[in-house]
Design a protein around this motif. Structure first.
Motif, PDB file in Angstrom:
ATOM      1  N   THR A  19       0.808  -1.228   0.000  1.00  0.00           N
ATOM      2  CA  THR A  19       0.000   0.000   0.000  1.00  0.00           C
ATOM      3  C   THR A  19       0.841   1.277   0.000  1.00  0.00           C
ATOM      4  OG1 THR A  19      -0.142  -0.124   2.426  1.00  0.00           O
ATOM      5  CG2 THR A  19      -1.917  -1.141   1.158  1.00  0.00           C
ATOM      6  N   ASN A  20       2.041   1.231   0.565  1.00  0.00           N
ATOM      7  CA  ASN A  20       2.803   2.466   0.775  1.00  0.00           C
ATOM      8  C   ASN A  20       4.150   2.522   0.071  1.00  0.00           C
ATOM      9  OD1 ASN A  20       0.814   3.390   2.593  1.00  0.00           O
ATOM     10  ND2 ASN A  20       1.751   2.241   4.270  1.00  0.00           N
ATOM     11  N   PHE A  21       4.456   1.515  -0.755  1.00  0.00           N
ATOM     12  CA  PHE A  21       5.796   1.471  -1.342  1.00  0.00           C
ATOM     13  C   PHE A  21       5.668   1.265  -2.850  1.00  0.00           C
ATOM     14  CE2 PHE A  21       9.865  -0.856  -2.192  1.00  0.00           C
ATOM     15  CZ  PHE A  21      10.722   0.171  -1.852  1.00  0.00           C
ATOM     16  N   LYS A  22       6.054   2.284  -3.609  1.00  0.00           N
ATOM     17  CA  LYS A  22       5.946   2.247  -5.068  1.00  0.00           C
ATOM     18  C   LYS A  22       7.334   2.133  -5.684  1.00  0.00           C
ATOM     19  CE  LYS A  22       1.529   2.893  -4.689  1.00  0.00           C
ATOM     20  NZ  LYS A  22       0.594   1.763  -4.895  1.00  0.00           N
ATOM     21  N   LEU A  23       7.439   1.299  -6.712  1.00  0.00           N
ATOM     22  CA  LEU A  23       8.715   1.093  -7.405  1.00  0.00           C
ATOM     23  C   LEU A  23       8.589   1.517  -8.859  1.00  0.00           C
ATOM     24  CD1 LEU A  23       9.722  -2.435  -6.051  1.00  0.00           C
ATOM     25  CD2 LEU A  23      10.880  -0.278  -5.559  1.00  0.00           C
ATOM     26  N   PRO A  24       9.700   1.992  -9.472  1.00  0.00           N
ATOM     27  CA  PRO A  24       9.654   2.322 -10.902  1.00  0.00           C
ATOM     28  C   PRO A  24       9.391   1.074 -11.747  1.00  0.00           C
ATOM     29  CG  PRO A  24      11.626   3.212  -9.827  1.00  0.00           C
ATOM     30  CD  PRO A  24      11.002   2.278  -8.859  1.00  0.00           C
ATOM     31  N   ALA A  25       9.046   1.306 -12.992  1.00  0.00           N
ATOM     32  CA  ALA A  25       8.791   0.187 -13.900  1.00  0.00           C
ATOM     33  C   ALA A  25      10.045  -0.675 -14.038  1.00  0.00           C
ATOM     34  CB  ALA A  25       8.361   0.719 -15.268  1.00  0.00           C
ATOM     35  N   GLY A  26       9.881  -1.986 -13.980  1.00  0.00           N
ATOM     36  CA  GLY A  26      11.008  -2.905 -14.095  1.00  0.00           C
ATOM     37  C   GLY A  26      11.659  -3.264 -12.777  1.00  0.00           C
ATOM     38  N   TYR A  27      11.234  -2.605 -11.689  1.00  0.00           N
ATOM     39  CA  TYR A  27      11.774  -2.902 -10.360  1.00  0.00           C
ATOM     40  C   TYR A  27      10.784  -3.785  -9.604  1.00  0.00           C
ATOM     41  CZ  TYR A  27      15.364   0.725 -10.906  1.00  0.00           C
ATOM     42  OH  TYR A  27      16.440   1.466 -11.327  1.00  0.00           O
ATOM     43  N   TYR A  28      11.277  -4.696  -8.785  1.00  0.00           N
ATOM     44  CA  TYR A  28      10.391  -5.569  -8.015  1.00  0.00           C
ATOM     45  C   TYR A  28      11.086  -6.039  -6.747  1.00  0.00           C
ATOM     46  CZ  TYR A  28      13.092  -9.278 -10.331  1.00  0.00           C
ATOM     47  OH  TYR A  28      14.103 -10.072 -10.803  1.00  0.00           O
TER      48      TYR A  28
END
Length: 490
Positions: free
Chosen positions: A438-447
């Motif tokens: 819910t609170n942690f967003k990653l750039p595209a391609g990151y996991y």
């Protein structure tokens, strides 16, 4: 040795016959010999983990069934005279033939119980597979002996006198039967109730198992200089054991954290939980690791929270001014070679000493290559014969470079490690996952993935969730087949 002697004593006590007890007990060393032969063949080492779980009671189970059935069959004959050897052989064959299916099915079910262990991988697999293999070898040996050696020994050495006088064992078993029979009769009259209670208990056990969490417990000590209660490992271990023995029902054994080394070798992290962030840019990875720590550091039970250091190594960088290089008529490849040979060194020839050959490496004196100013003041020869310092055609600065670049499955990663205090690992990871979703967003391609001991726990649960139902299904099929075989003989 003590365990074997206890089993022999119990066998003689319950069978009420010294010869019968010794025949059954002789299966123990023979089964162990069979197991050791197979251990040597399959390369299983003999140690505490492989040999410590062998249960002599399980090993003699089939032999007890055969011998007890034979004694019961002989006592029912009530002949006035002793049996001849041929008659004894025939009677033993009849009794063993009637009961062999029960003995065989019982030991096959025991083998199936150990099958799920072979589905384990990682630390658990390395620890418990040798044990399962050794027990399996011993049970297979006992199974073969119960169908061959035990009937033969019974025919040769059991008393051929079929008359029987009640002894202490008979009176003891009669007393037990007197207590047990009413419960058995009541259970048989209330079949549906007993079945419903059994199923309810099974469902309850599954629910409790799914919610009990999971962990491995490792106590990480402070630096020895900070110890206040003891001066050495032995005293500290004794003090810890005394305190923890006050816990009801706990058996305490203190040892070195060997499993911590297993985790490091297999998952790349010594921590209980390793949160791995995968991506391409090291600076982004470092930033996201710092953000992740700030999101989860308030979760109860988390300790020793830290991230890998991937940036911060001071480096001297040389950035060329291409306009000035073109103005002076220089070539970048030539400048690179001058810098490389001045500070790293380059081979300028070879020296031969008899049959030995050595490279001659040329570079600046140590005093002239120890500071960033030495790089700035390095003279670069011009095509017209003059020289200019490197600082005239490039900017030389200290910058923060990567400390390490960790990769896994071809992707760069950074690891956030943490240890668990006062909670189980599974529940902590589940709470971490809820917060990050819910609170942690990653750039595209990151996991993000989760490793450490939790990785082993998840892998073991996945495999056992398949292996255990298969094992239970096989046991039910065998019981069904056994009931059909038994009914066909009635």
């Amino acid at each position: 040795m003590e365990g074997a002697l206890i089993v022999i004593f119990v066998l003689i006590l319950f069978l009420g016959n010294l010869r019968a007890g010794l025949i059954v007990a002789s299966v123990i060393p023979l089964s162990m010999l069979f197991a050791v032969i197979l251990m040597n063949y399959f390369g299983v080492s003999g140690n505490l983990m492989s040999l410590g779980a062998i249960d002599f009671g399980i090993i003699v189970d089939g032999a007890v069934i055969i011998v007890e059935a034979t004694m019961h069959h002989l006592q029912k004959l009530k002949r006035q005279k002793n049996l001849t050897q041929s008659e004894m052989d025939s009677e033993v064959y009849k009794s063993a033939s009637k009961i062999r299916n029960s003995a065989a099915f019982g030991e096959i079910i025991i083998l199936i119980v150990y099958l799920p262990i072979f589905a384990l991988v990682g630390t658990e697999g390395k620890m418990f597979k040798p044990m399962a293999m050794t027990v399996g070898f011993a049970v297979i040996g006992a199974f073969i002996l119960s169908l061959t050696y035990v009937p033969m020994m019974s025919a040769m050495f059991l008393s051929k006198n079929t008359e029987h006088k009640p002894n202490f064992s008979d009176r003891m078993m009669a007393w037990f039967e007197k207590i047990y029979s009413p419960f058995l009769d009541k259970a048989l009259r209330l079949k549906k109730t007993v079945l419903a209670i059994s199923l309810a208990l099974f469902v309850l056990a599954v629910v409790v198992f799914q919610n009990m969490g999971g962990e491995d417990l490792i106590i990480v000590l402070k630096d020895k200089s900070e110890w206040t209660s003891a001066d050495n490992w032995e005293d500290l271990a004794n003090l810890m054991k005394e305190e923890m023995e006050a816990i009801p029902g706990a058996n305490i054994e203190i040892s070195q954290p060997i499993q911590m080394r297993f985790n490091e070798l297999m998952t790349g992290s010594r921590s209980d939980i390793a949160i791995k962030i995968f991506g391409d840019d090291l600076e982004n990875l470092d930033t996201k690791a710092t953000e992740l720590i700030s999101k989860i550091n308030k979760i109860e039970g988390i300790g020793d929270l830290k991230a890998d250091k991937v940036t911060g190594l001071p480096q001297i960088t040389v950035k060329y001014d291409y306009n000035k290089i073109a103005l002076y008529g220089l070539n970048i490849a030539d400048i690179n070679q001058i810098i490389r040979s001045s500070f790293a060194g380059e081979s300028a020839g070879k020296i031969y000493e008899e049959s030995k050959r050595f490279d001659v490496v040329v570079r600046l004196n140590k005093d002239n290559r120890s500071d960033i100013t030495d790089v700035s003041n390095l003279f670069i020869p011009l095509p017209n014969g003059q020289q200019v310092p490197l600082s005239q055609v490039a900017s030389i600065n200290f910058e923060q470079g990567p400390v390490q670049v960790s990769r896994e499955d071809g992707k760069r990663r950074i690891t956030v490690g943490l240890n668990v205090r006062g909670r189980d690992i599974k529940s902590v990871v589940e709470e971490i996952q809820q917060k990050l979703e819910t609170n942690f967003k990653l750039p595209a391609g990151y996991y993000v993935t989760y490793g450490g001991q939790f990785e082993n726990l998840v892998e073991a649960n996945k495999r056992l969730s398949v292996a255990l139902p298969i094992a239970l299904g096989l046991i039910m099929v065998l019981l069904f087949l056994h009931s059909i075989v038994s009914n066909s003989h009635c």
